[in-house]
Design a protein around this motif. Structure first.
Motif, PDB file in Angstrom:
ATOM      1  N   SER A  37     -12.591 -10.302 -19.887  1.00  0.00           N
ATOM      2  CA  SER A  37     -13.418  -9.567 -20.836  1.00  0.00           C
ATOM      3  C   SER A  37     -14.553  -8.856 -20.094  1.00  0.00           C
ATOM      4  O   SER A  37     -15.142  -9.393 -19.162  1.00  0.00           O
ATOM      5  CB  SER A  37     -13.998 -10.551 -21.851  1.00  0.00           C
ATOM      6  N   ALA A  38     -14.846  -7.647 -20.525  1.00  0.00           N
ATOM      7  CA  ALA A  38     -15.920  -6.878 -19.884  1.00  0.00           C
ATOM      8  C   ALA A  38     -17.265  -7.574 -20.073  1.00  0.00           C
ATOM      9  O   ALA A  38     -18.125  -7.530 -19.189  1.00  0.00           O
ATOM     10  CB  ALA A  38     -15.969  -5.472 -20.457  1.00  0.00           C
ATOM     11  N   PHE A  39     -17.456  -8.252 -21.202  1.00  0.00           N
ATOM     12  CA  PHE A  39     -18.714  -8.955 -21.447  1.00  0.00           C
ATOM     13  C   PHE A  39     -18.905 -10.098 -20.461  1.00  0.00           C
ATOM     14  O   PHE A  39     -20.015 -10.338 -19.997  1.00  0.00           O
ATOM     15  CB  PHE A  39     -18.764  -9.480 -22.882  1.00  0.00           C
ATOM     16  N   VAL A  40     -17.830 -10.802 -20.148  1.00  0.00           N
ATOM     17  CA  VAL A  40     -17.929 -11.908 -19.200  1.00  0.00           C
ATOM     18  C   VAL A  40     -18.227 -11.378 -17.798  1.00  0.00           C
ATOM     19  O   VAL A  40     -19.020 -11.951 -17.061  1.00  0.00           O
ATOM     20  CB  VAL A  40     -16.638 -12.755 -19.211  1.00  0.00           C
ATOM     21  N   VAL A  41     -17.624 -10.259 -17.445  1.00  0.00           N
ATOM     22  CA  VAL A  41     -17.886  -9.660 -16.134  1.00  0.00           C
ATOM     23  C   VAL A  41     -19.340  -9.198 -16.051  1.00  0.00           C
ATOM     24  O   VAL A  41     -20.012  -9.406 -15.035  1.00  0.00           O
ATOM     25  CB  VAL A  41     -16.915  -8.493 -15.857  1.00  0.00           C
ATOM     26  N   VAL A  42     -19.848  -8.631 -17.127  1.00  0.00           N
ATOM     27  CA  VAL A  42     -21.256  -8.208 -17.144  1.00  0.00           C
ATOM     28  C   VAL A  42     -22.178  -9.426 -17.070  1.00  0.00           C
ATOM     29  O   VAL A  42     -23.194  -9.403 -16.361  1.00  0.00           O
ATOM     30  CB  VAL A  42     -21.544  -7.339 -18.384  1.00  0.00           C
ATOM     31  N   ASP A  43     -21.836 -10.516 -17.796  1.00  0.00           N
ATOM     32  CA  ASP A  43     -22.614 -11.761 -17.676  1.00  0.00           C
ATOM     33  C   ASP A  43     -22.629 -12.248 -16.234  1.00  0.00           C
ATOM     34  O   ASP A  43     -23.667 -12.650 -15.713  1.00  0.00           O
ATOM     35  CB  ASP A  43     -22.022 -12.863 -18.563  1.00  0.00           C
TER      36      ASP A  43
ATOM     37  N   ILE B 161     -18.166  -8.767  -3.959  1.00  0.00           N
ATOM     38  CA  ILE B 161     -16.781  -8.918  -3.476  1.00  0.00           C
ATOM     39  C   ILE B 161     -16.025  -9.923  -4.331  1.00  0.00           C
ATOM     40  O   ILE B 161     -14.877  -9.685  -4.722  1.00  0.00           O
ATOM     41  CB  ILE B 161     -16.772  -9.300  -1.991  1.00  0.00           C
ATOM     42  N   ALA B 162     -16.650 -11.057  -4.650  1.00  0.00           N
ATOM     43  CA  ALA B 162     -15.990 -12.034  -5.515  1.00  0.00           C
ATOM     44  C   ALA B 162     -15.775 -11.468  -6.907  1.00  0.00           C
ATOM     45  O   ALA B 162     -14.742 -11.704  -7.530  1.00  0.00           O
ATOM     46  CB  ALA B 162     -16.827 -13.311  -5.587  1.00  0.00           C
ATOM     47  N   GLY B 163     -16.737 -10.685  -7.404  1.00  0.00           N
ATOM     48  CA  GLY B 163     -16.577 -10.049  -8.712  1.00  0.00           C
ATOM     49  C   GLY B 163     -15.444  -9.048  -8.722  1.00  0.00           C
ATOM     50  O   GLY B 163     -14.710  -8.926  -9.699  1.00  0.00           O
ATOM     51  N   MET B 164     -15.280  -8.314  -7.621  1.00  0.00           N
ATOM     52  CA  MET B 164     -14.170  -7.366  -7.533  1.00  0.00           C
ATOM     53  C   MET B 164     -12.839  -8.097  -7.547  1.00  0.00           C
ATOM     54  O   MET B 164     -11.874  -7.640  -8.161  1.00  0.00           O
ATOM     55  CB  MET B 164     -14.304  -6.526  -6.259  1.00  0.00           C
ATOM     56  N   ALA B 165     -12.780  -9.247  -6.877  1.00  0.00           N
ATOM     57  CA  ALA B 165     -11.534 -10.011  -6.848  1.00  0.00           C
ATOM     58  C   ALA B 165     -11.224 -10.610  -8.212  1.00  0.00           C
ATOM     59  O   ALA B 165     -10.064 -10.661  -8.622  1.00  0.00           O
ATOM     60  CB  ALA B 165     -11.629 -11.116  -5.796  1.00  0.00           C
ATOM     61  N   LEU B 166     -12.234 -11.056  -8.931  1.00  0.00           N
ATOM     62  CA  LEU B 166     -12.007 -11.699 -10.223  1.00  0.00           C
ATOM     63  C   LEU B 166     -11.890 -10.707 -11.378  1.00  0.00           C
ATOM     64  O   LEU B 166     -11.212 -10.976 -12.353  1.00  0.00           O
ATOM     65  CB  LEU B 166     -13.142 -12.682 -10.525  1.00  0.00           C
ATOM     66  N   ALA B 167     -12.556  -9.563 -11.285  1.00  0.00           N
ATOM     67  CA  ALA B 167     -12.613  -8.650 -12.427  1.00  0.00           C
ATOM     68  C   ALA B 167     -11.354  -7.813 -12.589  1.00  0.00           C
ATOM     69  O   ALA B 167     -11.091  -7.300 -13.658  1.00  0.00           O
ATOM     70  CB  ALA B 167     -13.816  -7.719 -12.289  1.00  0.00           C
ATOM     71  N   HIS B 168     -10.570  -7.624 -11.550  1.00  0.00           N
ATOM     72  CA  HIS B 168      -9.322  -6.847 -11.616  1.00  0.00           C
ATOM     73  C   HIS B 168      -9.509  -5.470 -12.222  1.00  0.00           C
ATOM     74  O   HIS B 168      -8.676  -4.989 -12.974  1.00  0.00           O
ATOM     75  CB  HIS B 168      -8.242  -7.588 -12.409  1.00  0.00           C
ATOM     76  N   GLY B 169     -10.612  -4.828 -11.928  1.00  0.00           N
ATOM     77  CA  GLY B 169     -10.802  -3.443 -12.369  1.00  0.00           C
ATOM     78  C   GLY B 169     -11.357  -3.276 -13.761  1.00  0.00           C
ATOM     79  O   GLY B 169     -11.388  -2.172 -14.267  1.00  0.00           O
ATOM     80  N   VAL B 170     -11.810  -4.355 -14.424  1.00  0.00           N
ATOM     81  CA  VAL B 170     -12.357  -4.212 -15.768  1.00  0.00           C
ATOM     82  C   VAL B 170     -13.688  -3.468 -15.708  1.00  0.00           C
ATOM     83  O   VAL B 170     -13.890  -2.480 -16.389  1.00  0.00           O
ATOM     84  CB  VAL B 170     -12.524  -5.581 -16.438  1.00  0.00           C
ATOM     85  N   VAL B 171     -14.605  -3.941 -14.894  1.00  0.00           N
ATOM     86  CA  VAL B 171     -15.887  -3.283 -14.723  1.00  0.00           C
ATOM     87  C   VAL B 171     -16.039  -2.808 -13.287  1.00  0.00           C
ATOM     88  O   VAL B 171     -16.475  -1.709 -13.027  1.00  0.00           O
ATOM     89  CB  VAL B 171     -17.044  -4.232 -15.107  1.00  0.00           C
ATOM     90  N   LEU B 172     -15.649  -3.660 -12.348  1.00  0.00           N
ATOM     91  CA  LEU B 172     -15.677  -3.311 -10.932  1.00  0.00           C
ATOM     92  C   LEU B 172     -14.308  -2.827 -10.503  1.00  0.00           C
ATOM     93  O   LEU B 172     -13.300  -3.176 -11.109  1.00  0.00           O
ATOM     94  CB  LEU B 172     -16.059  -4.552 -10.095  1.00  0.00           C
ATOM     95  N   PRO B 173     -14.225  -2.030  -9.452  1.00  0.00           N
ATOM     96  CA  PRO B 173     -12.897  -1.608  -8.988  1.00  0.00           C
ATOM     97  C   PRO B 173     -12.101  -2.809  -8.464  1.00  0.00           C
ATOM     98  O   PRO B 173     -12.686  -3.764  -7.978  1.00  0.00           O
ATOM     99  CB  PRO B 173     -13.216  -0.629  -7.847  1.00  0.00           C
ATOM    100  N   PRO B 174     -10.770  -2.775  -8.587  1.00  0.00           N
ATOM    101  CA  PRO B 174      -9.990  -3.925  -8.109  1.00  0.00           C
ATOM    102  C   PRO B 174     -10.067  -4.033  -6.593  1.00  0.00           C
ATOM    103  O   PRO B 174     -10.247  -3.050  -5.890  1.00  0.00           O
ATOM    104  CB  PRO B 174      -8.563  -3.607  -8.578  1.00  0.00           C
ATOM    105  N   LEU B 175      -9.949  -5.240  -6.106  1.00  0.00           N
ATOM    106  CA  LEU B 175     -10.028  -5.505  -4.674  1.00  0.00           C
ATOM    107  C   LEU B 175      -8.717  -5.224  -4.003  1.00  0.00           C
ATOM    108  O   LEU B 175      -7.671  -5.505  -4.468  1.00  0.00           O
ATOM    109  CB  LEU B 175     -10.450  -6.967  -4.440  1.00  0.00           C
TER     110      LEU B 175
END
Length: 151
Positions: free
Chosen positions: A81-87, A137-151
């Protein structure tokens, strides 16, 4: 299920507020007991939860809950979820800045004096770059492109 996962950090934050409230009540009671039995000197030695400790605890709780939700969604092969990534990014970013600011205080007093203001600024900058870089970097790996670009 996704709705529940998206709100786990917020539920953890509510539980954390309840926990902090009980810790503050317990600290106040310890202070009153120490004041009644030992006087002012004993009351000054009692450790009570302060505002910084409370805010740091809530931020850490929010960050850990966001990491757990991101990991659960990644393991299910769902987009988080984008909200979780923003949190995750907000709580982690504030904690990274906090850690960078507090880093020179953890050095020995003699080292702090030798460093001076310039040395403390370099330590803060180095710790901030490492922690913020790891967070992104960890956020990119976990977010899969939702908010951050995918790793």
């Amino acid at each position: 299920m996704d709705l529940l996962l998206a709100h786990i950090p917020h539920l953890a934050l509510l539980l954390g507020v309840g926990l902090l409230f009980t810790r503050m009540i317990a600290g106040e009671r310890r202070m009153q007991v120490a004041l009644a039995h030992g006087g002012q000197e004993a009351a000054e030695g009692v450790k009570v939860l302060g505002v910084r400790g409370a805010v740091r605890t809530l931020l850490m709780l929010l960050f850990i809950a966001a990491v757990v939700v991101l990991a659960a969604q990644v393991l299910r092969d769902d987009l988080p979820s984008a909200f979780v990534v923003v949190d995750y990014l907000l709580a982690g970013g504030v904690l990274a800045i906090w850690m960078a600011w507090a880093a020179p205080g953890s050095l020995a007093p003699g080292v702090q004096q030798r460093f001076g203001a310039g040395g403390r600024a370099v330590v803060r900058l180095a710790v901030g770059v490492v922690v913020m870089g790891s967070l992104v970097i960890a956020g990119m790996a976990l977010a899969h492109g939702v908010v951050l670009p995918p790793l």
